[in-house]
Motif scaffolding. Structure first.
Motif, PDB file in Angstrom:
ATOM      1  N   UNK A 165      -7.394  -7.580  -2.408  1.00  0.00           N
ATOM      2  CA  UNK A 165      -6.825  -8.344  -3.521  1.00  0.00           C
ATOM      3  C   UNK A 165      -7.637  -8.389  -4.801  1.00  0.00           C
ATOM      4  N   UNK A 166      -8.499  -7.389  -5.000  1.00  0.00           N
ATOM      5  CA  UNK A 166      -9.248  -7.351  -6.270  1.00  0.00           C
ATOM      6  C   UNK A 166      -8.319  -6.888  -7.390  1.00  0.00           C
ATOM      7  N   UNK A 167      -8.536  -7.422  -8.590  1.00  0.00           N
ATOM      8  CA  UNK A 167      -7.746  -6.950  -9.738  1.00  0.00           C
ATOM      9  C   UNK A 167      -8.329  -5.600 -10.179  1.00  0.00           C
ATOM     10  N   UNK A 168      -7.518  -4.777 -10.876  1.00  0.00           N
ATOM     11  CA  UNK A 168      -8.054  -3.484 -11.344  1.00  0.00           C
ATOM     12  C   UNK A 168      -9.330  -3.650 -12.180  1.00  0.00           C
ATOM     13  N   UNK A 175      -4.493   5.937  -5.540  1.00  0.00           N
ATOM     14  CA  UNK A 175      -4.194   4.872  -4.572  1.00  0.00           C
ATOM     15  C   UNK A 175      -2.922   4.122  -4.956  1.00  0.00           C
ATOM     16  N   UNK A 176      -2.729   3.956  -6.250  1.00  0.00           N
ATOM     17  CA  UNK A 176      -1.564   3.183  -6.683  1.00  0.00           C
ATOM     18  C   UNK A 176      -0.257   3.970  -6.618  1.00  0.00           C
ATOM     19  N   UNK A 177      -0.366   5.332  -6.552  1.00  0.00           N
ATOM     20  CA  UNK A 177       0.881   6.123  -6.467  1.00  0.00           C
ATOM     21  C   UNK A 177       1.570   5.912  -5.136  1.00  0.00           C
ATOM     22  N   UNK A 178       0.713   5.758  -4.102  1.00  0.00           N
ATOM     23  CA  UNK A 178       1.209   5.489  -2.748  1.00  0.00           C
ATOM     24  C   UNK A 178       2.349   6.407  -2.377  1.00  0.00           C
ATOM     25  N   UNK A 199       0.836  -1.216   0.000  1.00  0.00           N
ATOM     26  CA  UNK A 199       0.000   0.000   0.000  1.00  0.00           C
ATOM     27  C   UNK A 199       0.861   1.253   0.000  1.00  0.00           C
ATOM     28  N   UNK A 200       2.107   1.123   0.484  1.00  0.00           N
ATOM     29  CA  UNK A 200       3.064   2.226   0.480  1.00  0.00           C
ATOM     30  C   UNK A 200       4.300   1.805  -0.301  1.00  0.00           C
ATOM     31  N   UNK A 201       4.811   2.729  -1.085  1.00  0.00           N
ATOM     32  CA  UNK A 201       6.049   2.492  -1.808  1.00  0.00           C
ATOM     33  C   UNK A 201       7.226   2.773  -0.865  1.00  0.00           C
ATOM     34  N   UNK A 247      -2.442  -7.599  -6.851  1.00  0.00           N
ATOM     35  CA  UNK A 247      -3.432  -8.471  -6.191  1.00  0.00           C
ATOM     36  C   UNK A 247      -2.858  -9.846  -5.841  1.00  0.00           C
ATOM     37  N   UNK A 276     -11.230   1.377  -2.269  1.00  0.00           N
ATOM     38  CA  UNK A 276     -10.011   1.171  -1.492  1.00  0.00           C
ATOM     39  C   UNK A 276     -10.007  -0.240  -0.879  1.00  0.00           C
ATOM     40  N   UNK A 277     -11.154  -0.607  -0.311  1.00  0.00           N
ATOM     41  CA  UNK A 277     -11.248  -1.926   0.320  1.00  0.00           C
ATOM     42  C   UNK A 277     -11.071  -3.052  -0.702  1.00  0.00           C
ATOM     43  N   UNK A 278     -11.679  -2.880  -1.878  1.00  0.00           N
ATOM     44  CA  UNK A 278     -11.543  -3.914  -2.909  1.00  0.00           C
ATOM     45  C   UNK A 278     -10.075  -4.138  -3.252  1.00  0.00           C
ATOM     46  N   UNK A 279      -9.342  -3.025  -3.392  1.00  0.00           N
ATOM     47  CA  UNK A 279      -7.914  -3.154  -3.718  1.00  0.00           C
ATOM     48  C   UNK A 279      -7.154  -3.795  -2.561  1.00  0.00           C
ATOM     49  N   UNK A 280      -7.539  -3.422  -1.327  1.00  0.00           N
ATOM     50  CA  UNK A 280      -6.857  -3.965  -0.143  1.00  0.00           C
ATOM     51  C   UNK A 280      -7.006  -5.477  -0.034  1.00  0.00           C
ATOM     52  N   UNK A 339      -1.582  -9.319  -2.393  1.00  0.00           N
ATOM     53  CA  UNK A 339      -2.615  -9.007  -1.390  1.00  0.00           C
ATOM     54  C   UNK A 339      -3.537 -10.191  -1.105  1.00  0.00           C
ATOM     55  N   UNK A 340      -3.651 -11.103  -2.071  1.00  0.00           N
ATOM     56  CA  UNK A 340      -4.505 -12.275  -1.825  1.00  0.00           C
ATOM     57  C   UNK A 340      -3.860 -13.261  -0.855  1.00  0.00           C
ATOM     58  N   UNK A 359     -17.689 -10.556   0.646  1.00  0.00           N
ATOM     59  CA  UNK A 359     -17.088  -9.625  -0.316  1.00  0.00           C
ATOM     60  C   UNK A 359     -15.613  -9.959  -0.587  1.00  0.00           C
ATOM     61  N   UNK A 411     -14.338   4.452  -0.331  1.00  0.00           N
ATOM     62  CA  UNK A 411     -13.970   3.435   0.673  1.00  0.00           C
ATOM     63  C   UNK A 411     -14.086   2.034   0.086  1.00  0.00           C
ATOM     64  N   UNK A 453     -14.093 -10.976  -4.654  1.00  0.00           N
ATOM     65  CA  UNK A 453     -13.017 -10.369  -5.452  1.00  0.00           C
ATOM     66  C   UNK A 453     -12.045 -11.428  -5.981  1.00  0.00           C
ATOM     67  N   UNK A 488     -17.781  -2.174   5.172  1.00  0.00           N
ATOM     68  CA  UNK A 488     -18.704  -1.410   4.327  1.00  0.00           C
ATOM     69  C   UNK A 488     -20.041  -1.299   5.056  1.00  0.00           C
TER      70      UNK A 488
END
Lengths: 218, 305
Positions: free
Chosen positions: B215-218, B302-305, A51-53, A75, B209-213, A78-79, A102, B206, A106, A91
């Protein structure tokens, strides 16, 4: 399982949030990450799940070189990680069941598996009676248990928890800690960031102490 | 191919679930789009009908050739041949001196209630020539008028030259003005619709953000939002056009007779079918583009982080 080599992370031109950090966490370990506010606990966790570079160094998680990942393949990292936050990040317009389900949607699982796994995860955290409630209808401890169920439902090998008991009283914190220990016994590697001395005393695990972005004891 | 269909199906299911979970936001967006498309639709209705109104006036322009009292039958035949050989002439009507006088007397009697009796007929015989519809109809009338006004037996020709010139300028002005206004209006409405959709996406940051957190693909994140944007555009435009259709049929049944009396032969028109399709298509496209830009921009942040 998790390795950091001379990692440097800066926000703007100030002093680094992570200052030449190197550490190693073995598979199946339960590790507390502690230190005062601003020590770099959250930043380390954010670096671990991409999440952070970071400016310098290398980070390996499950053999994945985190620095080499981009938005298109992040992903995959993260998975393999379940993340839990102090503010739960649920949510509010979805029910408890939907929030947990949810996390599987994903990953493109089929509906039957999603239903079964969600039910199982809620049972493990003792929340099946509340499956149709919405997060604002739950107590802080219950919301955190939903977040834990969501993090564990995909059975990730690593769980990162950022101050998961920060908003909870001692009794509930202990229950939450026990849930993490149960996950650890089932094989998950846990990195638990906290500044609570009580939690550190209650859980007899390795403690990594950070201060001003440096590891001061491990 | 199968995985693409699978991804679309999952996206569609997620879209329906999102619409249900965020029904209020979705409805607000749809109504805003409906109002925007409604404004554009009303403008188009006005545009089409004004255009039809101007065209029906244009259609009524005819060339009147007044004849000398002493015109010979040979000269008349020559004139009639000229009318017949001109492919742009639609119809010719001969009005004799007596007919002209009768018509004039009748119209005077209708207006003032007085019967005219001069003891002689001052009006000339004439031909009323109507021309076929074409792009340069008024130009053809003017050219033909010049050609026949010097023919033997012709007293004068009349087709309202200066009036037509002014009318043509007015028509050009009207069309340019309407098109420019339409373009500005469309641009404004595109901004309103796209901003509405963008706001509805920003209100769900939100969730992204949560979806990305977790592990969802773009693609998994984007597809439901793109489908939702398209659905908002589709529902908004259909709602708007449906309502306009109802209002149109009501107005037509109430005012068609009055319209016909103002502009003979003119039909009160709705938006033409191609434009209806363009409006719906444009609305769906704006929904798609606005959603794409918003999700893309937020994911970039979000991806720039």
């Amino acid at each position: 399982m998790i390795q950091l080599f001379n990692v440097i992370k800066k926000y703007g031109s100030g002093s680094p949030a992570l200052d030449d950090i190197s550490l190693k966490i073995e598979r199946g370990e339960f590790v507390f990450l502690t230190g005062p506010s601003g020590a770099g606990k959250t930043t380390i966790l954010k670096v671990l799940f991409g999440w952070e570079d970071f400016e310098e160094g290398q980070v390996l998680v499950q053999g994945i070189n985190v620095g080499k990942l981009n938005a298109g393949n992040m992903h995959t990292l993260r998975r393999s990680i379940g993340v839990i936050f102090q503010d739960y990040k649920l949510l509010t317009n979805k029910t408890v069941f939907e929030n947990v389900a949810f996390a599987q949607e994903v990953t493109n699982r089929d509906r039957k598996t999603i239903k079964f796994k969600t039910w199982e995860a809620l049972k493990n955290v003792g929340l099946t009676p509340k499956k149709d409630s919405f997060p604002p209808q739950l107590s802080g401890g219950e919301q955190q248990r939903v977040a834990i169920a969501r993090a564990m439902v995909n059975a990730p090998p690593i769980i990162l928890a950022d101050e998961p008991t920060g908003n909870l009283d001692q009794e509930i914190s202990l229950e939450i800690l026990k849930l993490f220990e149960e996950l650890n016994r089932n094989g998950a590697t846990i990195v638990f960031a906290t500044h609570s001395q009580d939690i550190l005393k209650l859980g007899n695990h390795r403690v990594i102490v950070l201060s001003r972005g440096k590891v001061v004891s491990s | 191919m199968n995985s693409a269909i699978h991804a679309l199906l999952i996206g569609f299911r997620a879209t329906i679930a999102n619409v249900r979970a965020n029904a209020q936001t979705f409805l607000i967006s749809v109504v805003t789009i409906a109002i925007s498309i409604g404004i554009l639709g009303l403008f188009l209705i006005i545009f089409f009908n004004l255009n039809g109104f101007l065209a029906s006036w244009n259609q009524q322009v005819q060339l009147i050739t007044y004849l000398k009292d002493d015109i010979s039958p040979a000269q008349k035949n020559n004139l009639e041949d000229l009318f017949k050989t001109n492919s742009r002439v639609q119809s010719t009507e001969e009005v004799s001196k007596d007919q002209a006088w009768q018509e004039f007397r009748l119209s005077q009697a209708e207006r003032s209630g007085l019967e005219l009796d001069l003891g002689f007929n001052p009006l000339p015989a004439s031909y009323k020539i109507r021309f076929k519809m074409s792009d340069n109809r008024l130009l053809h009338i003017s050219e033909f008028a010049e050609q026949i006004q010097n023919e033997p037996g012709v007293e004068s020709v009349e087709y309202g030259k200066s009036w037509i010139s002014r009318f043509e300028k007015f028509m050009v002005f009207c069309r340019v003005f309407l098109m420019a206004t339409g373009a500005l209006l469309s641009f404004g409405l595109i901004l309103i619709i796209s901003n509405t959709i963008r706001l509805s996406i920003y209100s769900r940051q939100d969730e992204i953000e949560l979806m990305l957190l977790i592990g969802a693909t773009p693609h998994f994140v984007k597809i439901p939002f793109l489908m939702e944007g398209m659905l908002q555009g589709l529902c908004g435009s259909l709602l708007s056009l449906g309502l306009m259709g109802v209002i149109y049929y009501y107005l037509k049944s109430e005012f068609q007779t009055s319209m016909e009396s103002i502009a003979r032969g003119m039909d009160f028109q709705f938006i033409s079918e191609p434009f209806l399709l363009i409006l719906v298509g444009a609305s769906v496209l704006i929904g798609l583009v606005a959603s794409y830009i918003s999700t893309y921009q937020y994911m970039q942040v979000l991806n720039k982080r």
